[in-house]
Design a protein around this motif. Structure first.
Motif, PDB file in Angstrom:
ATOM      1  N   ARG A   8       0.837  -1.222   0.000  1.00 51.33           N
ATOM      2  CA  ARG A   8       0.000   0.000   0.000  1.00 51.33           C
ATOM      3  C   ARG A   8       0.863   1.259   0.000  1.00 51.33           C
ATOM      4  O   ARG A   8       0.684   2.147  -0.848  1.00 51.33           O
ATOM      5  CB  ARG A   8      -0.914   0.003   1.235  1.00 51.33           C
ATOM      6  N   ILE A   9       1.809   1.354   0.937  1.00 50.04           N
ATOM      7  CA  ILE A   9       2.591   2.602   1.044  1.00 50.04           C
ATOM      8  C   ILE A   9       3.581   2.703  -0.121  1.00 50.04           C
ATOM      9  O   ILE A   9       3.766   3.770  -0.707  1.00 50.04           O
ATOM     10  CB  ILE A   9       3.309   2.696   2.408  1.00 50.04           C
ATOM     11  N   ASN A  68       9.395  -6.883  -4.717  1.00 46.99           N
ATOM     12  CA  ASN A  68       8.317  -7.270  -3.807  1.00 46.99           C
ATOM     13  C   ASN A  68       8.276  -8.781  -3.772  1.00 46.99           C
ATOM     14  O   ASN A  68       8.857  -9.443  -4.632  1.00 46.99           O
ATOM     15  CB  ASN A  68       6.990  -6.702  -4.355  1.00 46.99           C
ATOM     16  N   THR A  87      11.439   3.989   6.036  1.00 41.13           N
ATOM     17  CA  THR A  87      10.250   4.345   6.833  1.00 41.13           C
ATOM     18  C   THR A  87       9.513   3.077   7.269  1.00 41.13           C
ATOM     19  O   THR A  87       8.354   3.145   7.660  1.00 41.13           O
ATOM     20  CB  THR A  87       9.275   5.252   6.053  1.00 41.13           C
ATOM     21  N   ASP A 122      13.224   7.315   9.416  1.00 36.05           N
ATOM     22  CA  ASP A 122      12.113   7.640  10.321  1.00 36.05           C
ATOM     23  C   ASP A 122      12.036   6.620  11.446  1.00 36.05           C
ATOM     24  O   ASP A 122      11.270   6.811  12.397  1.00 36.05           O
ATOM     25  CB  ASP A 122      10.796   7.646   9.524  1.00 36.05           C
ATOM     26  N   HIS A 151      10.029   8.617  14.177  1.00 40.22           N
ATOM     27  CA  HIS A 151       8.931   7.708  13.799  1.00 40.22           C
ATOM     28  C   HIS A 151       7.600   8.464  13.645  1.00 40.22           C
ATOM     29  O   HIS A 151       6.626   8.182  14.353  1.00 40.22           O
ATOM     30  CB  HIS A 151       8.807   6.576  14.828  1.00 40.22           C
ATOM     31  N   GLY A 193       5.956   8.795  10.601  1.00 41.91           N
ATOM     32  CA  GLY A 193       5.383   8.483   9.284  1.00 41.91           C
ATOM     33  C   GLY A 193       3.897   8.783   9.160  1.00 41.91           C
ATOM     34  O   GLY A 193       3.453   9.399   8.189  1.00 41.91           O
TER      35      GLY A 193
HETATM   36  N1  LIG Z   1       7.266   5.036   9.668  1.00 44.48           N
HETATM   37  C1  LIG Z   1       5.991   4.906   9.983  1.00 44.48           C
HETATM   38  O1  LIG Z   1       5.438   5.668  10.762  1.00 44.48           O
HETATM   39  C2  LIG Z   1       5.198   3.820   9.358  1.00 44.48           C
HETATM   40  C3  LIG Z   1       5.784   2.637   9.020  1.00 44.48           C
HETATM   41  N2  LIG Z   1       5.056   1.643   8.431  1.00 44.48           N
HETATM   42  C4  LIG Z   1       5.744   0.408   8.050  1.00 44.48           C
HETATM   43  O2  LIG Z   1       5.508   0.174   6.672  1.00 44.48           O
HETATM   44  C5  LIG Z   1       5.208  -1.191   6.471  1.00 44.48           C
HETATM   45  C6  LIG Z   1       4.423  -1.378   5.198  1.00 44.48           C
HETATM   46  O3  LIG Z   1       3.104  -0.923   5.327  1.00 44.48           O
HETATM   47  P1  LIG Z   1       2.025  -1.206   4.165  1.00 44.48           P
HETATM   48  O4  LIG Z   1       2.534  -0.687   2.869  1.00 44.48           O
HETATM   49  O5  LIG Z   1       0.718  -0.749   4.659  1.00 44.48           O
HETATM   50  O6  LIG Z   1       2.076  -2.791   4.134  1.00 44.48           O
HETATM   51  P2  LIG Z   1       1.750  -3.766   2.916  1.00 44.48           P
HETATM   52  O7  LIG Z   1       1.567  -5.104   3.528  1.00 44.48           O
HETATM   53  O8  LIG Z   1       0.652  -3.194   2.083  1.00 44.48           O
HETATM   54  O9  LIG Z   1       3.087  -3.742   2.036  1.00 44.48           O
HETATM   55  C7  LIG Z   1       4.257  -4.402   2.372  1.00 44.48           C
HETATM   56  C8  LIG Z   1       4.830  -5.016   1.119  1.00 44.48           C
HETATM   57  O10 LIG Z   1       6.112  -5.545   1.405  1.00 44.48           O
HETATM   58  C9  LIG Z   1       6.254  -6.764   0.668  1.00 44.48           C
HETATM   59  N3  LIG Z   1       7.312  -7.575   1.261  1.00 44.48           N
HETATM   60  C10 LIG Z   1       7.286  -8.319   2.390  1.00 44.48           C
HETATM   61  N4  LIG Z   1       8.463  -8.922   2.571  1.00 44.48           N
HETATM   62  C11 LIG Z   1       9.257  -8.554   1.535  1.00 44.48           C
HETATM   63  C12 LIG Z   1      10.590  -8.849   1.169  1.00 44.48           C
HETATM   64  N5  LIG Z   1      11.345  -9.659   1.900  1.00 44.48           N
HETATM   65  N6  LIG Z   1      11.069  -8.290   0.053  1.00 44.48           N
HETATM   66  C13 LIG Z   1      10.320  -7.491  -0.711  1.00 44.48           C
HETATM   67  N7  LIG Z   1       9.045  -7.169  -0.410  1.00 44.48           N
HETATM   68  C14 LIG Z   1       8.521  -7.695   0.699  1.00 44.48           C
HETATM   69  C15 LIG Z   1       4.869  -7.393   0.733  1.00 44.48           C
HETATM   70  O11 LIG Z   1       4.701  -8.341  -0.302  1.00 44.48           O
HETATM   71  C16 LIG Z   1       3.981  -6.180   0.572  1.00 44.48           C
HETATM   72  O12 LIG Z   1       3.665  -5.933  -0.778  1.00 44.48           O
HETATM   73  C17 LIG Z   1       4.484  -1.595   7.755  1.00 44.48           C
HETATM   74  O13 LIG Z   1       4.555  -2.978   7.991  1.00 44.48           O
HETATM   75  C18 LIG Z   1       5.213  -0.796   8.817  1.00 44.48           C
HETATM   76  O14 LIG Z   1       6.290  -1.543   9.334  1.00 44.48           O
HETATM   77  C19 LIG Z   1       3.742   1.811   8.174  1.00 44.48           C
HETATM   78  C20 LIG Z   1       3.106   2.959   8.501  1.00 44.48           C
HETATM   79  C21 LIG Z   1       3.771   4.065   9.146  1.00 44.48           C
END
Ligand SMILES: NC(=O)C1=CN([C@@H]2O[C@H](COP(=O)(O)OP(=O)(O)OC[C@H]3O[C@@H](n4cnc5c(N)ncnc54)[C@H](O)[C@@H]3O)[C@@H](O)[C@H]2O)C=CC1
Ligand SMILES: O=CC(=O)O
Length: 326
Positions: A156-157, A176, A235, A261, A285, A287
């Motif tokens: 998503r992000i 991915n 992030t 972050d 942190h 984000g």
């Molecule tokens: N800095 C901040 O304040 C924030 C940090 N985050 C972090 O961002 C992460 C992602 O959030 P979303 O995009 O909503 O999650 P998401 O689940 O939509 O996207 C994560 C993507 O990473 C891929 N992935 C997983 N393992 C992988 C690997 N070894 N190699 C390549 N790709 C891989 C997944 O297939 C997925 O497409 C969260 O889990 C969280 O840790 C999220 C929100 C705020």
């Protein structure tokens, strides 16, 4: 009536909503997380808990949590919770995906821009009275427009960051677990293997969840593949990047800069070597930290919690529902 523990002070309307179905006890401190001993005690009596990423919920903490039905995490990442241990006890775990996507993508892009164009360093330079004259190569950074962005974790992000990068005329590579054909079609992003992405990108954004598989995903070898002029933006979670290796790469001018972050230990200690480097932009942190998004996250966490308490399947369940939940 159910009993709920909220691990940090939340706005009244959120608490009032939960109070319609449960007796609420809340850790009222804003700046200090709830001590583990207090959390353990609360968990012994609670039917539900609404917690933050600052709470580490391990198996031993759940041993006495015999009434607990649901752990509602106010974050999309849930690496702070031992989900397998919760599942073993039939406890549901929920998160808050989606509502923070655009806000976190904004911050990721802001960090990229700030790092490339040395925004923080330049502002400090001016405020410290160092600005004597305009000169041709003073505080020069890297172009963003027209360069290559590599996104690791096109979820998503990641996809929301790619949408922003399209407006900057960037060539976008991604890696991915699986191909994101929709993003390829809509945004023209190109799937590459991990090494190619690191070798070709001018900016690398790490946006995977933190799992055993992604721990130190960016380590010495991976940093050595990056261009000397490249910037790393993290992030996701601190542990996805080996911080010692990153420090060495920056000090040795193996890469240009880093925008962070997140850190392995949060709050990051002030004497952390990475904080001593001018080419590191470091944020606490933030984000998802817009007022609107934090409200949406709190509302969603409350809704997940209430559903779980009332025996309904919460919208954002990350583990299998117990057998008594349809
Ligand atoms: N800095 C901040 O304040 C924030 C940090 N985050 C972090 O961002 C992460 C992602 O959030 P979303 O995009 O909503 O999650 P998401 O689940 O939509 O996207 C994560 C993507 O990473 C891929 N992935 C997983 N393992 C992988 C690997 N070894 N190699 C390549 N790709 C891989 C997944 O297939 C997925 O497409 C969260 O889990 C969280 O840790 C999220 C929100 C705020
Ligand atoms: O880091 C924040 C999150 O929602 O995950």
């Amino acid at each position: 009536m159910y009993s709920v523990f909220i691990t940090r002070s939340l706005p009244d309307p959120i608490v009032e909503k939960i109070e319609q179905v449960a007796k609420v006890s809340m850790w009222e401190e804003e700046e200090v997380p709830v001590p583990q001993e207090r959390l353990e005690k609360e968990l012994e009596q609670a039917d539900g808990i609404l917690c933050l990423l600052t709470e580490t919920i391990e198996e031993k903490l759940l041993l006495g949590a015999d009434r607990l039905k649901i752990i509602s995490n106010m974050a999309v990442g849930y690496n702070n919770i031992d989900v397998a241990a919760a599942s073993k006890k039939g406890i549901m775990v929920t998160n808050t995906p989606g509502v923070l996507t655009e806000t976190t993508a904004d911050l990721t892009f802001a960090l990229l821009m700030a790092t490339a164009r040395r925004i923080v360093e330049s502002s400090t330079y001016l405020k410290n009275g160092k600005w004597q004259t305009w000169s041709p190569f003073q505080l020069t950074g890297q172009d963003v427009y027209g360069t290559t962005l590599g996104i690791i974790g096109m979820g998503r992000i990641g996809e929301a960051v790619a949408r922003r990068a399209v407006g900057f005329g960037m060539n976008i590579l991604y890696n991915n677990r699986s191909r994101n054909m929709e993003a390829e079609k809509q945004l023209g992003v190109i799937y590459t293997d991990f090494e190619t992405l690191l070798r070709q990108s001018d900016f690398v954004c790490v946006l995977t969840p933190y799992t055993p598989e992604t721990r130190n995903l960016i380590d010495r070898e991976q940093l050595s593949w990056m261009k000397k002029t490249a910037t790393l933006i993290n992030t996701s979670r601190g542990g996805v990047v080996n911080e010692d290796a990153l420090y060495e790469a920056l000090v040795g001018h193996k890469i240009w800069a880093a925008g962070l972050d997140v850190f392995e230990e949060e709050p990051v200690p002030l004497n952390h070597p990475l904080l001593s480097l001018p080419q590191v932009v470091a944020l606490p942190h933030i984000g998802s930290a817009s007022i609107q998004t934090r409200m949406r996250m709190a509302e969603l966490a409350a809704a997940n919690l209430i559903d779980g308490l009332q025996g309904k399947k919460p919208k954002h369940l990350v583990n299998p529902a117990p057998s008594n939940i349809e």
